[in-house]
Structure formats: structure tokens, C-alpha cells
Design a protein around this motif. Structure first.
Motif, PDB file in Angstrom:
ATOM      1  N   ARG A 791      15.775 -11.547  28.735  1.00 23.08           N
ATOM      2  CA  ARG A 791      14.871 -10.609  28.048  1.00 23.08           C
ATOM      3  C   ARG A 791      14.808  -9.248  28.736  1.00 23.08           C
ATOM      4  O   ARG A 791      14.645  -8.218  28.084  1.00 23.08           O
ATOM      5  CB  ARG A 791      13.457 -11.203  27.983  1.00 23.08           C
ATOM      6  CG  ARG A 791      13.323 -12.411  27.082  1.00 23.08           C
ATOM      7  CD  ARG A 791      11.886 -12.867  27.009  1.00 23.08           C
ATOM      8  NE  ARG A 791      11.304 -13.028  28.327  1.00 23.08           N
ATOM      9  CZ  ARG A 791      10.010 -13.244  28.552  1.00 23.08           C
ATOM     10  NH1 ARG A 791       9.178 -13.289  27.528  1.00 23.08           N
ATOM     11  NH2 ARG A 791       9.560 -13.389  29.766  1.00 23.08           N
ATOM     12  N   THR A 794      17.452  -6.900  27.393  1.00 25.37           N
ATOM     13  CA  THR A 794      17.482  -6.581  25.960  1.00 25.37           C
ATOM     14  C   THR A 794      16.385  -5.589  25.584  1.00 25.37           C
ATOM     15  O   THR A 794      16.167  -5.313  24.403  1.00 25.37           O
ATOM     16  CB  THR A 794      17.324  -7.866  25.129  1.00 25.37           C
ATOM     17  OG1 THR A 794      16.076  -8.484  25.449  1.00 25.37           O
ATOM     18  CG2 THR A 794      18.468  -8.828  25.387  1.00 25.37           C
ATOM     19  N   GLN A 802      21.503  -3.362  26.999  1.00 24.22           N
ATOM     20  CA  GLN A 802      21.633  -4.024  25.702  1.00 24.22           C
ATOM     21  C   GLN A 802      23.108  -4.143  25.283  1.00 24.22           C
ATOM     22  O   GLN A 802      23.552  -5.199  24.834  1.00 24.22           O
ATOM     23  CB  GLN A 802      20.852  -3.265  24.641  1.00 24.22           C
ATOM     24  CG  GLN A 802      19.342  -3.478  24.681  1.00 24.22           C
ATOM     25  CD  GLN A 802      18.640  -2.862  23.488  1.00 24.22           C
ATOM     26  OE1 GLN A 802      19.058  -1.788  22.998  1.00 24.22           O
ATOM     27  NE2 GLN A 802      17.586  -3.510  22.999  1.00 24.22           N
ATOM     28  N   ALA A 805      25.030  -6.706  27.227  1.00 23.68           N
ATOM     29  CA  ALA A 805      24.645  -8.050  26.820  1.00 23.68           C
ATOM     30  C   ALA A 805      25.285  -8.418  25.489  1.00 23.68           C
ATOM     31  O   ALA A 805      25.819  -9.516  25.303  1.00 23.68           O
ATOM     32  CB  ALA A 805      23.126  -8.154  26.732  1.00 23.68           C
ATOM     33  N   ALA A 806      25.232  -7.471  24.526  1.00 25.55           N
ATOM     34  CA  ALA A 806      25.800  -7.746  23.208  1.00 25.55           C
ATOM     35  C   ALA A 806      27.316  -7.867  23.282  1.00 25.55           C
ATOM     36  O   ALA A 806      27.927  -8.691  22.597  1.00 25.55           O
ATOM     37  CB  ALA A 806      25.396  -6.652  22.233  1.00 25.55           C
ATOM     38  N   ILE A 811      24.346 -12.291  21.502  1.00 24.49           N
ATOM     39  CA  ILE A 811      23.573 -12.448  20.262  1.00 24.49           C
ATOM     40  C   ILE A 811      23.945 -13.723  19.503  1.00 24.49           C
ATOM     41  O   ILE A 811      23.040 -14.482  19.093  1.00 24.49           O
ATOM     42  CB  ILE A 811      23.712 -11.194  19.380  1.00 24.49           C
ATOM     43  CG1 ILE A 811      23.008 -10.003  20.075  1.00 24.49           C
ATOM     44  CG2 ILE A 811      23.121 -11.426  17.989  1.00 24.49           C
ATOM     45  CD1 ILE A 811      23.145  -8.679  19.347  1.00 24.49           C
ATOM     46  N   SER A 832      14.186 -11.667  22.621  1.00 25.69           N
ATOM     47  CA  SER A 832      15.389 -10.866  22.896  1.00 25.69           C
ATOM     48  C   SER A 832      15.967 -10.280  21.606  1.00 25.69           C
ATOM     49  O   SER A 832      16.379  -9.105  21.560  1.00 25.69           O
ATOM     50  CB  SER A 832      16.439 -11.721  23.603  1.00 25.69           C
ATOM     51  OG  SER A 832      16.060 -11.972  24.938  1.00 25.69           O
ATOM     52  N   GLN A 835      13.887  -7.401  20.527  1.00 29.36           N
ATOM     53  CA  GLN A 835      14.174  -6.209  21.321  1.00 29.36           C
ATOM     54  C   GLN A 835      15.513  -5.584  20.943  1.00 29.36           C
ATOM     55  O   GLN A 835      15.647  -4.355  20.873  1.00 29.36           O
ATOM     56  CB  GLN A 835      14.141  -6.572  22.817  1.00 29.36           C
ATOM     57  CG  GLN A 835      12.735  -6.952  23.290  1.00 29.36           C
ATOM     58  CD  GLN A 835      12.658  -7.347  24.753  1.00 29.36           C
ATOM     59  OE1 GLN A 835      11.604  -7.337  25.343  1.00 29.36           O
ATOM     60  NE2 GLN A 835      13.797  -7.693  25.357  1.00 29.36           N
ATOM     61  N   PHE A 836      16.508  -6.438  20.699  1.00 34.47           N
ATOM     62  CA  PHE A 836      17.782  -5.923  20.211  1.00 34.47           C
ATOM     63  C   PHE A 836      17.575  -5.165  18.899  1.00 34.47           C
ATOM     64  O   PHE A 836      18.065  -4.046  18.688  1.00 34.47           O
ATOM     65  CB  PHE A 836      18.779  -7.073  19.980  1.00 34.47           C
ATOM     66  CG  PHE A 836      19.621  -7.424  21.162  1.00 34.47           C
ATOM     67  CD1 PHE A 836      20.435  -6.473  21.759  1.00 34.47           C
ATOM     68  CD2 PHE A 836      19.639  -8.719  21.677  1.00 34.47           C
ATOM     69  CE1 PHE A 836      21.242  -6.789  22.836  1.00 34.47           C
ATOM     70  CE2 PHE A 836      20.433  -9.043  22.746  1.00 34.47           C
ATOM     71  CZ  PHE A 836      21.237  -8.085  23.345  1.00 34.47           C
ATOM     72  N   PHE A 877      23.441  -4.301  16.994  1.00 34.54           N
ATOM     73  CA  PHE A 877      22.555  -5.466  17.204  1.00 34.54           C
ATOM     74  C   PHE A 877      21.777  -5.840  15.946  1.00 34.54           C
ATOM     75  O   PHE A 877      20.644  -6.305  16.008  1.00 34.54           O
ATOM     76  CB  PHE A 877      21.567  -5.214  18.350  1.00 34.54           C
ATOM     77  CG  PHE A 877      22.088  -4.349  19.449  1.00 34.54           C
ATOM     78  CD1 PHE A 877      23.364  -4.540  19.978  1.00 34.54           C
ATOM     79  CD2 PHE A 877      21.297  -3.311  19.970  1.00 34.54           C
ATOM     80  CE1 PHE A 877      23.830  -3.717  21.011  1.00 34.54           C
ATOM     81  CE2 PHE A 877      21.765  -2.497  20.988  1.00 34.54           C
ATOM     82  CZ  PHE A 877      23.044  -2.694  21.515  1.00 34.54           C
TER      83      PHE A 877
END
Length: 1004
Positions: A791, A794, A802, A805-806, A811, A832, A835-836, A877
Motif C-alpha cells: 500500500r 501505491t 506506482q 509497482a504496476a 495489479i 491499493s 490508490q492506483f 492503472f
């Protein structure tokens, strides 16, 4: 010893005669201390005699010349004191059994002597003597007391004499009766009950009788012969060789054929041989029961002579009864001798019948059992134990039991037959009928110390006996097994075998009250046994804790060590740990931990392990029932924690586990708040330990303390080195719990610089790998912590985090977790995604317009229905593009409120600002609006408020308020009546959208 007075009082001056009497009294009193029987009676006589001494001294000093009036007094005193001296001497030297047999005569003689002395004192002419009034009063009082004195044999002596009289009267020649009688005599006169000692005493008794002149009195001589015959039946009276010789001399004199009964042996009424013949007033003899029945039926005439009979005048015909008994005994002796050959028959029925007849005889009289033994039946019966016929085996067992009962000699004879005891023990594993007979026989045999020792050594015997204790088929067999185990428990080896078979009573008795050597053996046994949790609990319920705690506090280091090992084993059961807290055992254990011997470091380590086990028990469901805390006060808490820096790794590991358990127990919140500030700096350093076990436990405790703690403490003490250590743990450790804890710490750390250190350290690929590997019971918490850690990467405030992570594929993994994760995992995953999604509007790429020549331009790109641009999961996202809407809607209907609220937050990102119209259509298509309306009825105020916020936006759309308004109306009205003030206001606004309330209404 003062010589007996040989000069008569008449020839001596009175004063000299009185002085000699005093000397004789002193000698008699001194000798009375050594008597072997009637000690209390002799003490009483001595007390009287000692009171006479000052009287005689006064008389001696007063009377200097011959006094004719005192001559008679002195003569009586001289005679009786000499008699007392002789009686004292006899009772100090003669055989003790002889003295006991004559105890009534002895006390009678003492009483006669005392009364004669009283008479002599009463003859003193007090009126004519110039003596003090005090002496006169003493003489009167002494004379009166001695005249009234009564001497009695003791209760035990009277009981023995009564048993002797009964045995002689009833011609009771059973060996067991004689054995018991001889034991009673030995105990009464204070001699050993050992066989050799009893035999010697009996032989001395017979010699004592022979050396006396008792045979001058015929009646007394006959009585002594009868007593010798009665006691001579005892095992100790004759050697085995003497018994055999005596028996066969008699048996060989009888011939080989039984004799028919004489006509006089038959009862005229029943026609059967009489058992209790009685003579009537007509002179005829009948069986007692038959003639009594004759009278009961109203007959009063003799059945033979028809003469009138007096029913009350029945007299036992002792002579005839004796003759019948002798005839029966003769025939029985011959029958027993002849029957032995039949037991070797090939005909099973003949063997069974013979065994049955033999059993009847053995049950009838103890003497017949002795004859069976003397005929050497025991080896034959042992051989029959291997017969294929169960009834033969059972009868052989029953007979062996009868022969062994109350006879130590017979027990030894059974044991000396090859494989006899082992054969009997093997019956314990057979069906209940045979095992019952076997355990009864073994119980009887175990009364012999040598056999008892042997039984315990038979492989599997103790185990089978313990198994029989819980037998529901036969309570008698279970009772005999219990008694046999108690007999076997005299040997420590058997006690250990019983404990290993889960029968702990004897072991616990020795543990509590045995010598220190025995306690050591029993404690070692406990420490080394591999016990199931059930039996560990049984031991605590049976009282093992108190003695072990006492031994833990023993001065001997080895004893402490063994007791601690036993407690370590037993404390692994949660109920036992709670029991130890309840019983106050922590004090002794903490003392052992704090002051453990430097010469024995393992003792401190054991104490730490035990306390650790106890602490772990407080995390059990039953821990809430314990009123006493694990540690009594704050001083104990900090003192224990301070040991972490002062102890070796093995102890450090345990202390860390203790606090880890306490942080998960009933007082977790209190413990965490007390130690958090002190512990976290220490734990940060321990996380860098080279000892993997210490590090793992430090990480786990750190995780507990990082939950719901102060961000300032964590920010102060967690630096980049600590972050690197945690990442190393996650990539190198094989301990899933340690990895889970490390990930949990990361999840709980404050956002900020720490997040950047994590990002730079490469935590995202680690999280991705953990999430990609999937769920499992052992990994659920790891997944939860990993998603929780995610979290922080994100948050919409840092697009770099972000995007990274993506880009690695987070995702799609989050979407999988919405379907398969735990409730907490789904909550973290939804947060998460929310937030994305918050960044999606800004990241959606606008759709390019058509060129001038539409026929030559590329086909128009299709945009996202919500963001109206080109959305790519890895770059914008977008929840719609990621197909996340349906899974998020699905979570709205699940029971966990936290997951539902997080999912709703994610869906709300689709209807922010300008996306309202298009976002609502997507929600409608996904059936999300119905699910949101249902959230109005949930128990969470926070979730209700968010649902109201969503509906306030959704019902701005005309089509949707008409489609869903009626469904939401009643729930909205209910909120306006019972909700919070802010909820009422929001619900009123929605009702206004639905045209239920006027838009300008200020009621809410």
C-alpha cells in the motif's frame, strides 16, 4: 544380684531382717526391668515395692531389738518378696512363647503376691510402734492399694489364648490358622517373624515344656501337647524335609484303598455319613440338621425307639465326630495320592473331572491342600497350563491359586517349576476368564518378595496389568491388577515400567515422599519419557507439579537439573502452563533463571525454556480464565527483558519468545505499551544478530511491537541498516514466520523516508514474488503483510512508486487476491487498487482525432468508458481496463466490513467529478448499485456514511434514481430517523434527489 535370704526372720534381730528385706526388694525391682512379658504389671508391682522401702527403713531404725509382734510380718514379706524375685527371674529367662501361654498364671501370681504383701502390711502393730504419723498413713494407704490391685493379661495376649483354645476345641489343624497364630504370638512377645527365628523360638518352646515338670499334672500336660500340635502345623515349625517325611510315613501306613464308612457313621434319618453328629436323650445319634428338622416338623418321639425326646437336650457326639473325621481324612489322603495319575490321561473329560474333584478337596480344608502339595501336584498343574483345552487351563490356574494362598512355601515351589511364572503371566493377554484367574494367582504369588521381583521383570507383564486397570468387563480383575501393581511397586524398576505404561500413581508417591536417591530416579524417568499431551495433563492433575517445584529449588545442582528437564517436558501442554501460573510456580522458575548456577549454564537455559512454554500457554483460548498474570509486576517485566543483553543466544531466544507470547496473550496491549520504547532499540540491534534463531525471534517480537505503535519511536530507531537487514531476512531466511514478521514490520513502518529506502532496496520485486507464489494456510499472514506493505508504494502522491509497482505486474495479482485472499488481504488489495485508480484520470491518454482524409487515416482508437481516453493497466492503472470492477463489486457482498469498505472506496474513484455519468453506467452494468444500497443496512457507521456518499452522487443521474430510488427509499428513511447527524443530513439530501423531500427542506 543379692543372695536369697537363708536365715529366717525368727533368728535375726528385727532391724537386720528388715534391712535384708530392703536389699531383696531393690534387687527384685532392678530385675523386673528385664522381664520379657507383662512389663506393665511388673512395673506396677515394682512401684508398690519401692513405696515399701522407706516404710521398712523407718521400722528398722525404730526397732533395734527383737520384736515378737513383727515376726509374722517379716516372714510373710520375706516369702512373698522371694516369690516375686523368682517370678521376675523366670519371666526374664524362659522362652517367650512359653511365658505368653502362661501369661494368665503369671498375672495371677503377681496379684496373689501383691495381696499377701498387703496383708503383711496390715499386720504391722502401728499403735505400739513409735513411728511417724506420715509412715503410718503411708502403710495404711499402701496396704489398701495393694489389696485392691488387679493384674490382667493384655488384650492381645487374651486374644491369642482365645484363638489357641478355639483351635484346640474345634480341632482346627489348618496350616494358615497356625501360621497366623504363630505370627500373632511373635508380634505380641517381640520376636522376629522371619521363618528361621520362628522355628528356633518354637523349638525352644518345646524344650521349655520338656524341661518342666508339667507332665506331673496330666491335664496341663495334655493341654501343652495340644498347643504344640496346633502350632506345629505352622510353616515355621517344620522344615520342608520334615513335613515330607512325616506325611509319607503316615500315608504309607494307610494302604492303597479307601475304606467304607462304618454303619455308625450314617445318620438314621438321612442315610448319609454325618458331619455334625449329636446324641439325643434316647441315646441315639443323628445328624444335627436332620434331627432339628425332625423336631421342627412337630415330631417329639425318637425316630428309632419312638421314646419321647427333649429337643433342647442335644449333645455333640465328639467321639463319633472325631472318628468320622479321621476316616474321612484317611480316605482323602489315599484319594489325593491315587488321583495324580489321572491328570496325565489322554481323556480330557477324565482330566477335567479329576481337577474338579481336586479343587473341591482343596476348597474344603487347608490340610487337604497341603497333602496335594506334598504329593508334588504343583509341577503337574503347571504343565497343564499349556493344554489346548481352555477348561483344563482354567482349572489348573484355579488350583494353583488355592495352593499358593497363605503359603509362602507353596509360592516358592510354584516359582521353582521351570517357566511357571512366565506361563501364568502369559494368560494376562488372553480372554477375560483366563486373565482374571491369572491376575488373581499372580497377586497371591507376589506376596513373596522374590517372586514379586521376578514378576516385574517378565516382558510386557506390567503393561498388561496397567491395561487391565481400565477393564470394563470385570471389576474384580481390575481390582486385582491394581493390588498386584501396588505389590510390584516396591521395586523402583517396576515403578518405572508402570510409568512408561502410563500408570503414574506409584511414581508420584515416590516423587513426593521417597528418599533423595529415589526422587532422583523418578524425576529422571519423567524427564526422559516420551509422553503424549493427554498424559502430561494427567500427571499435572495427579499432583506432579508440587514435588517438581520443590526439587527445582533443591540445593543439589543435579537434582535441580533433572527436575527442570521434567518440567520442560510437561510444560509443553498449554493447560499445564496455565496450571503452573495458577499454582504460583513462576517464582521458583524466575529465581532459577536469574540465579542459575554459572557452573551449570544448561540450568538457566532450561528455566528459560519452561517459562517460554508457560508464556506460550497464555496465548491459548483458555488463558482468559487465569486470574494471575505471568509476571507479577513491572519490575519483573523489565528485569526479565534486561536479561536479553546478559545471556547466551539459547536463553536470549527463549526470552524473546516469552515476550512474543505475552504480546499475543490476554494482556498484550498492556505489555506492548510498557516495553515498546525500551524493547525496539534492543530488537533493532538483535535483528542484525548472526545467530539465526535469535534474529528470527527478535524480528517476530519487533513485528508485534510495531503494530498500533507510535510512528515516532519507529522513525527514531529504524534506519537504513535496519531496512537492509529486513530485506535480507526476506530473501535469505527459510523461516516463513520470520519472513512474515519482517514483511509485517515493513507494513507497519511509517511512510516517508523509510519507504524510499525500501524502494531503493528492491522490496517491490520481493513483494511481487511473495504475492505471485499464492496463498496457503502457512502463508496467509505473509500474503496479508505483503499486500499491506504494498500500500505504501501505491499512494497517488508518488507516481514513480506506482509505475514501478504496476510495471512488474502487481495489479493483476491484486485482482486475484480479491477472489482468493483472506478478508484482510482483500481489504489491503482494494485499498491499493483505490490508490492506483486515483491516478488514472491524469494518466489516461487522450484519443487522437481523425486526419483530413478519413479514408487514408487509421481507424479511431476506442477510449475507456470512464476516463474517455486510452487507458493501459501498466501505465494508467485503470480499474475498468484491468477488469477490476466485477471483483470489487463481489467483495461488497462479503461479510468482512473492512474489505467491503475498502472495495467501496475503490469503486468511488470511478464516479469522481466529471466521471460521474460514465462511471455510474459502469457501476450499473456491474450490478454495483444494488450492493451499495444494501450497505446502508450494515453495522458499520463508517461504511454506511461512504455508501451514502456514493448514492448521493449516483442518484444525481436521472435514470438511476428512477431505477433504484424505490429500493433505497426505506433504508434512507430509516437512517434519517436513527442515524448520526451527518448521516441524517446526507440521507435527506438523497431523499431530495428522489423527490421524497423538498430540495429546500431544512428539517434535517
Amino acid at each position: 544380684m543379692v543372695k536369697d535370704i537363708v536365715v529366717t526372720a525368727a533368728l535375726l534381730p528385727a532391724s537386720e531382717a528388715l534391712s535384708q528385706l530392703v536389699e531383696s526388694i531393690v534387687a527384685t525391682v532392678r530385675a523386673a526391668k528385664d522381664v520379657l512379658i507383662e512389663k506393665k504389671s511388673f512395673e506396677e508391682l515394682s512401684a508398690y515395692l519401692e513405696r515399701i522401702i522407706p516404710v521398712l527403713d523407718e521400722l528398722s531404725s525404730t526397732i533395734s531389738f527383737k520384736n515378737e509382734s513383727l515376726n509374722n510380718v517379716v516372714e510373710i514379706l520375706e516369702r512373698e518378696i522371694n516369690a516375686a524375685k523368682q517370678l521376675t527371674s523366670d519371666c526374664s529367662k524362659k522362652n517367650r512363647v512359653f511365658l505368653l501361654i502362661n501369661c494368665r498364671k503369671i498375672v495371677k501370681r503377681l496379684e496373689d503376691i501383691t495381696r499377701e504383701i498387703s496383708r503383711a502390711l496390715s499386720l504391722i502393730p502401728l499403735a505400739s510402734l513409735d513411728i511417724s504419723s506420715g509412715i503410718k498413713e503411708e502403710i495404711d494407704e499402701l496396704s489398701k492399694s495393694m489389696l485392691e490391685a488387679e493384674f490382667r493379661a493384655t488384650v492381645a495376649e487374651e486374644e491369642i489364648l482365645a484363638k489357641i483354645d478355639t483351635g484346640i476345641l474345634e480341632r482346627n489343624f489348618d496350616r494358615s490358622y497356625a501360621n497366623q497364630l504363630l505370627i500373632l504370638i511373635a508380634e505380641a512377645v517381640g520376636i522376629s517373624t522371619e521363618r528361621a527365628e520362628l522355628k528356633k523360638e518354637f523349638e525352644d518352646f518345646k524344650k521349655e515344656i520338656e524341661e518342666t515338670l508339667l507332665r506331673k499334672n496330666l491335664a496341663e500336660a495334655i493341654q501343652m501337647d495340644q498347643i504344640i500340635a496346633l502350632l506345629g502345623r505352622a510353616d515355621a515349625a517344620l522344615s520342608p524335609e520334615e513335613k515330607v517325611s512325616k506325611y509319607f510315613n503316615k500315608r504309607n501306613s494307610l494302604g492303597n484303598q479307601p475304606l467304607d464308612p462304618l454303619d455308625s457313621f450314617y445318620c438314621p434319618i438321612t442315610g448319609e455319613v454325618m458331619v455334625d453328629p449329636v446324641e439325643t436323650s434316647s441315646g441315639q445319634t443323628f445328624e444335627r440338621s436332620a434331627i432339628e428338622k425332625w423336631f421342627a416338623e412337630g415330631n417329639n418321639l425318637c425316630p428309632l425307639t419312638a421314646t419321647p425326646l427333649n429337643s433342647a437336650a442335644l449333645q455333640p457326639n465328639k467321639a463319633l465326630r472325631k472318628s468320622i473325621a479321621e476316616w474321612k481324612d484317611r480316605n482323602t489322603m489315599i484319594t489325593i495320592a491315587l488321583m495324580k495319575a489321572k491328570l496325565s490321561s489322554n481323556e480330557e473329560k477324565e482330566v477335567i473331572d479329576s481337577l474338579g474333584q481336586l479343587q473341591e478337596l482343596c476348597e474344603e480344608r487347608e490340610m487337604y491342600r497341603e497333602w496335594v502339595v506334598l504329593e508334588n501336584y504343583i509341577p503337574v498343574l503347571v504343565q497343564l497350563l499349556v493344554s489346548k483345552n481352555r477348561e483344563i487351563r482354567n482349572r489348573a490356574l484355579a488350583l494353583l491359586y488355592l495352593l499358593a494362598k497363605d503359603s509362602d512355601d507353596n509360592k516358592v515351589m510354584i516359582m521353582e517349576v521351570h517357566d511357571a511364572i512366565d506361563s501364568i503371566a502369559r494368560f494376562l493377554a488372553r480372554r477375560i476368564g483366563e486373565s482374571k484367574l491369572a491376575v488373581a494367582l499372580l497377586l497371591e504369588l507376589s506376596k513373596n518378595e522374590r517372586i514379586c521381583n521376578y514378576i516385574g521383570k517378565i516382558q510386557g507383564c506390567v503393561f498388561l496389568l496397567v491395561t487391565m486397570l481400565s477393564s470394563n468387563n470385570d471389576s474384580q480383575a481390575a481390582s486385582d491388577a491394581k493390588d498386584l501393581l501396588e505389590n510390584l511397586a516396591v521395586h523402583d524398576e517396576n515403578v518405572i515400567l508402570m510409568a512408561k505404561a502410563n500408570y503414574f500413581k506409584p511414581l508420584l508417591q515416590r516423587l513426593s515422599s521417597g528418599s533423595e536417591d529415589v526422587q532422583m530416579i523418578m524425576t529422571k524417568t519423567l524427564a526422559e519419557m516420551e509422553l503424549s499431551d493427554y498424559y502430561k495433563l494427567v500427571l499435572f492433575e495427579s499432583g506432579v507439579l508440587d514435588p517438581l517445584i520443590q526439587l527445582v529449588s533443591h540445593v543439589d545442582i543435579e537434582m535441580k537439573l533433572v527436575a527442570a528437564r521434567a518440567l520442560q517436558s510437561l510444560s509443553t501442554v498449554p493447560q499445564n502452563g496455565l496450571w503452573m501460573i495458577r499454582e504460583g510456580a513462576m517464582g521458583a522458575l524466575l529465581d532459577l533463571l536469574y540465579h542459575g548456577s554459572t557452573s551449570c549454564p544448561s540450568l538457566r537455559e532450561l528455566a528459560a525454556v519452561i517459562i517460554m512454554n508457560i508464556a506460550i500457554s497464555t496465548t491459548n483460548d483458555e488463558a482468559g480464565q487465569i486470574e494471575a498474570p505471568l509476571l507479577e509486576n513491572d519490575d519483573d517485566i523489565f528485569k526479565l527483558f534486561s536479561l536479553i543483553n546478559l545471556t547466551p543466544p539459547n536463553v536470549q531466544k527463549c526470552i524473546l519468545q516469552i515476550f512474543h507470547a505475552m504480546c499475543r496473550g490476554p494482556s498484550a496491549a498492556d505489555i506492548k505499551s510498557k516495553i515498546r520504547q525500551t524493547a525496539i532499540p534492543v530488537l533493532v540491534l538483535l535483528c542484525e544478530q548472526s545467530d539465526n534463531a535469535v534474529r528470527a525471534n527478535a524480528v517476530k517480537l519487533f513485528y508485534c511491537l510495531s503494530e498500533e505503535g507510535s510512528d515516532s519511536i519507529l522513525s527514531e530507531h529504524v534506519g537504513q541498516t535496519c531496512i537492509e537487514t529486513l530485506l535480507k531476512v526476506m530473501t535469505t531466511s527459510d523461516d516463513v514466520e520470520e519472513i512474515t514478521a519482517a514483511m509485517g514490520i515493513i507494513s507497519n513502518l511509517p511512510v516517508g523516508q523509510i519507504t524510499q529506502w525500501l524502494f531503493d532496496g528492491g522490496v517491490l520485486p520481493i513483494i511481487f514474488k511473495i504475492l505471485k507464489d499464492g496463498n496457503g494456510l502457512s502463508r496467509n499472514q505473509l500474503i496479508e503483510n505483503a499486500v499491506g506493505s504494498l500500500r505504501r508504494f501505491t499512494v497517488p502522491t508518488n507516481l514513480e512508486w506506482q509505475r514501478n509497482a504496476a510495471r512488474i505486474g502487481i495489479i493483476p495479482v491484486l485482482l486475484q487476491l480479491l477472489s482468493s485472499g483472506t478478508a484482510l488481504t482483500k481489504q489491503h488489495a482494494a485499498i491499493s487498487l483505490a490508490q492506483f485508480s486515483s491516478s488514472s484520470t491524469a494518466l489516461s491518454r487522450p484519443i487522437d482525432g481523425r486526419g483530413r482524409f478519413w479514408c487514408c487515416s487509421a481507424s479511431r482508437e476506442i477510449g475507456c468508458p470512464v476516463h474517455r481516453g486510452i487507458c493501459v493497466v501498466e501505465s494508467s492503472f485503470c480499474l475498468v481496463e484491468a477488469n477490476a470492477v466485477a471483483p470489487l463489486v463481489g467483495v461488497l457482498t462479503e461479510p468482512d466490513l473492512g474489505a467491503r469498505e475498502a472495495s467501496l472506496l475503490a469503486l468511488l474513484t470511478l464516479i469522481d467529478g466529471e466521471k460521474l455519468q460514465s462511471g455510474c453506467k459502469v457501476l450499473d452494468d456491474a450490478n454495483a448499485i444494488d450492493a451499495i444500497i444494501k450497505l446502508l443496512g450494515c453495522s458499520s457507521i463508517s461504511l454506511q456514511e461512504k455508501a451514502l456518499e456514493a448514492l448521493e452522487r449516483i442518484f444525481r443521474i436521472f435514470e438511476l434514481k428512477h431505477k433504484y430510488g424505490s429500493v433505497a427509499q426505506m433504508r434512507l428513511v430509516d437512517i434519517t430517523q436513527r442515524g448520526t447527524s451527518s448521516m441524517k443530513s446526507l440521507a435527506a439530501r438523497i431523499l431530495a434527489h428522489l423527490d421524497i423531500l423538498h430540495a429546500q427542506s431544512s428539517y434535517f
